[in-house]
Design an enzyme around this catalytic site. Structure first.
Site, PDB file in Angstrom:
ATOM      1  N   LYS A  72     -13.107  -6.781  -8.293  1.00 14.42           N
ATOM      2  CA  LYS A  72     -13.729  -6.911  -7.018  1.00 14.42           C
ATOM      3  C   LYS A  72     -15.320  -7.140  -7.199  1.00 14.42           C
ATOM      4  O   LYS A  72     -15.792  -6.303  -7.834  1.00 14.42           O
ATOM      5  CB  LYS A  72     -13.536  -5.611  -6.445  1.00 14.42           C
ATOM      6  CG  LYS A  72     -12.128  -4.958  -5.977  1.00 14.42           C
ATOM      7  CD  LYS A  72     -12.213  -3.632  -5.179  1.00 14.42           C
ATOM      8  CE  LYS A  72     -11.086  -3.855  -4.264  1.00 14.42           C
ATOM      9  NZ  LYS A  72      -9.567  -3.428  -5.169  1.00 14.42           N
ATOM     10  N   LYS A 130       0.811  -1.273   0.009  1.00 14.02           N
ATOM     11  CA  LYS A 130      -0.065   0.093   0.048  1.00 14.02           C
ATOM     12  C   LYS A 130       0.929   1.228  -0.077  1.00 14.02           C
ATOM     13  O   LYS A 130       1.650   1.575   0.968  1.00 14.02           O
ATOM     14  CB  LYS A 130      -0.851  -0.017   1.253  1.00 14.02           C
ATOM     15  CG  LYS A 130      -1.876  -1.125   1.152  1.00 14.02           C
ATOM     16  CD  LYS A 130      -2.811  -0.923   0.028  1.00 14.02           C
ATOM     17  CE  LYS A 130      -3.409  -2.075  -0.579  1.00 14.02           C
ATOM     18  NZ  LYS A 130      -4.404  -1.884  -1.801  1.00 14.02           N
ATOM     19  N   GLU A 172       0.168  -0.311  -9.676  1.00 12.60           N
ATOM     20  CA  GLU A 172      -1.453  -0.330  -9.740  1.00 12.60           C
ATOM     21  C   GLU A 172      -1.947   0.924  -9.488  1.00 12.60           C
ATOM     22  O   GLU A 172      -1.744   1.557  -8.388  1.00 12.60           O
ATOM     23  CB  GLU A 172      -1.678  -1.637  -8.595  1.00 12.60           C
ATOM     24  CG  GLU A 172      -3.110  -1.667  -8.404  1.00 12.60           C
ATOM     25  CD  GLU A 172      -3.918  -2.879  -7.627  1.00 12.60           C
ATOM     26  OE1 GLU A 172      -2.941  -3.974  -7.889  1.00 12.60           O
ATOM     27  OE2 GLU A 172      -4.877  -2.982  -7.369  1.00 12.60           O
ATOM     28  N   ASP A 187       0.752  -0.587  -4.907  1.00 16.26           N
ATOM     29  CA  ASP A 187      -0.772  -0.391  -5.099  1.00 16.26           C
ATOM     30  C   ASP A 187      -0.839   1.130  -4.451  1.00 16.26           C
ATOM     31  O   ASP A 187      -0.946   1.112  -3.357  1.00 16.26           O
ATOM     32  CB  ASP A 187      -1.602  -1.280  -4.495  1.00 16.26           C
ATOM     33  CG  ASP A 187      -3.201  -0.856  -4.958  1.00 16.26           C
ATOM     34  OD1 ASP A 187      -3.400   0.108  -5.775  1.00 16.26           O
ATOM     35  OD2 ASP A 187      -3.986  -1.549  -4.486  1.00 16.26           O
ATOM     36  N   ASP A 236      -7.435  -0.754 -11.277  1.00 15.71           N
ATOM     37  CA  ASP A 236      -8.489  -1.455 -10.225  1.00 15.71           C
ATOM     38  C   ASP A 236      -9.514  -0.657 -10.164  1.00 15.71           C
ATOM     39  O   ASP A 236     -10.643  -0.755 -10.727  1.00 15.71           O
ATOM     40  CB  ASP A 236      -7.549  -1.572  -8.901  1.00 15.71           C
ATOM     41  CG  ASP A 236      -8.545  -2.216  -7.743  1.00 15.71           C
ATOM     42  OD1 ASP A 236      -9.727  -2.086  -8.077  1.00 15.71           O
ATOM     43  OD2 ASP A 236      -8.077  -2.495  -6.710  1.00 15.71           O
TER      44      ASP A 236
HETATM   45 MG    MG Z   1      -5.879  -2.232  -5.624  1.00 16.58          MG
END
Ligand code: MG
Length: 367
Positions: free
Chosen positions: A265, A165, A218, A193, A241
């Site tokens: 997702k 992250k 990402e 990401d 994403d």
């Molecule tokens: Mg992501």
């Protein structure tokens, strides 16, 4: 078969690590998840789960799941839960957008369809492919050395794919990526990401500064156009994403060659019906996928396992086992990670039995 009752339960899911932190200083310590129960006049019962990543990540929030179900459920009583196409069209006709609201209902109806057919959802979705699926571990945003230590620890638990992250201060993010890359062993995969967190000039600096590292980038920026600009200035493999939230955004991104991998997702797309459509299109277009959800416990993880395990292995970039991040188990029969991998249940439907003693009384009940 007809839907006779729809209920929703609220459950708190605390985290083993205490909190989960990502771009822009966003953080969650206890996830607010909703379990959806769909009952039928023939006695079959299905379950689904929707758990937004807090209220400030995607345009979704936990109380909105329940409010939306209360709005939608009266229109679904009397409908056939095994006719997923008509059911999804009806949901869109009665409540425009709000895909995440529909996701739990759609998953519960797949659970019913599987039980009615005597087959696991994975089989109904075209699987299984192989014995199990590779998982990634999300590494919550912390100081660079702490994140590197977390990667070493989670590798010892069997993970070989690590999603860092980042999306914070670009200098610290550059240090984070370098610190973790130094910890990697052959066969490990590293994803940075940013969760939309960088402005384009910041993203441009980061991708230049990690040019010699083997790392996927990402969703660096908020808008699709900003991400596309970064994509065109870097040769790192590139993941979209948050920008891919429908088949329409996927088609546009593919026409622009905007990514190598897409994050699917389930609740962002509106359930397994929509996610399967996007998944099949990605396979046809040669785009690999991370198969996951915004968050969740045992039931969301079971749905992820069925979708991931029914996806051809070469297109399965990775998947996730959110139920191992949280301290509470809300259902029996959910997949459990083994050596960094998980498998879909072979029982009919999703193969999960919610622990109602833990879920308590429903917060939404129709009728
Ligand atoms: Mg992501």
């Amino acid at each position: 078969m007809k839907i006779s009752r729809i209920a929703a339960y609220r459950v708190d899911l605390p985290l083993h690590e205490g909190s989960y932190n990502w771009s822009g200083g966003k953080s969650v310590s206890v996830f607010d998840s909703t379990v959806v129960r769909v009952e039928t006049d023939e006695g079959l019962v299905g379950h689904g789960e929707v758990c937004p990543l807090g209220p400030a990540y995607l345009p979704s929030y936990a109380a909105g799941v329940r409010t939306g179900i209360a709005e939608l459920a009266p229109h679904l009583i009397g409908q056939d839960p095994t006719a997923l196409g008509p059911l999804n069209r009806l949901m869109e006709a009665r409540l425009k957008g709000h895909s995440y609201v529909k996701s739990g209902i759609d998953i519960a109806c797949w659970d019913i369809l599987g039980q009615a057919a005597g087959l696991p959802v994975c089989t109904l979705l075209g699987g299984p492919h192989g014995d199990s699926v590779d998982l990634y571990r999300a590494i919550s945003q912390e100081a660079p050395d702490r994140m590197a230590a977390k990667v070493a620890g989670y590798r010892a638990e069997g993970y070989h794919r690590f999603q860092l992250k980042v999306g914070g201060d670009p200098d610290t993010d550059i240090a984070r990526i370098h610190a973790v890359a130094a910890e990697l062993k052959p066969g490990d995969v590293l994803i940075a990401d940013a969760n939309t967190g960088w402005l384009p000039h910041q993203a441009m600096r980061v991708v230049r500064a990690v040019r010699n590292l083997d790392v996927y980038i990402e969703q660096p920026c908020l808008s699709y156009e900003e991400c596309l600009t970064i994509r065109r200035h870097t040769d790192h493999p590139f993941v979209l994403d948050e920008s891919v939230d429908s088949i329409h955004t996927l088609l546009r991104a593919q026409a622009d060659q905007a990514m190598d991998v897409v994050n699917i997702k389930i609740s962002k797309l509106g359930g397994l019906t929509a996610a399967r459509q996007v998944r099949d299109l990605c396979v046809a277009m040669g785009v690999a996928m991370t198969i996951e959800d915004s968050w969740g416990g045992d039931i969301a993880t079971a749905a992820i396992a069925h979708l991931a395990h029914s996806t051809p292995a070469p297109f399965r970039f990775t998947a996730t086992d959110f139920n191992s991040y949280v301290t509470v188990s809300i259902a029996e029969g959910a997949p459990r990670r083994e050596n960094g991998r998980m498998a879909a249940s072979t029982a009919p439907g999703l193969g999960v039995r919610p622990r109602f003693e833990l879920l308590g009384e429903p917060v939404v009940e129709v009728p």
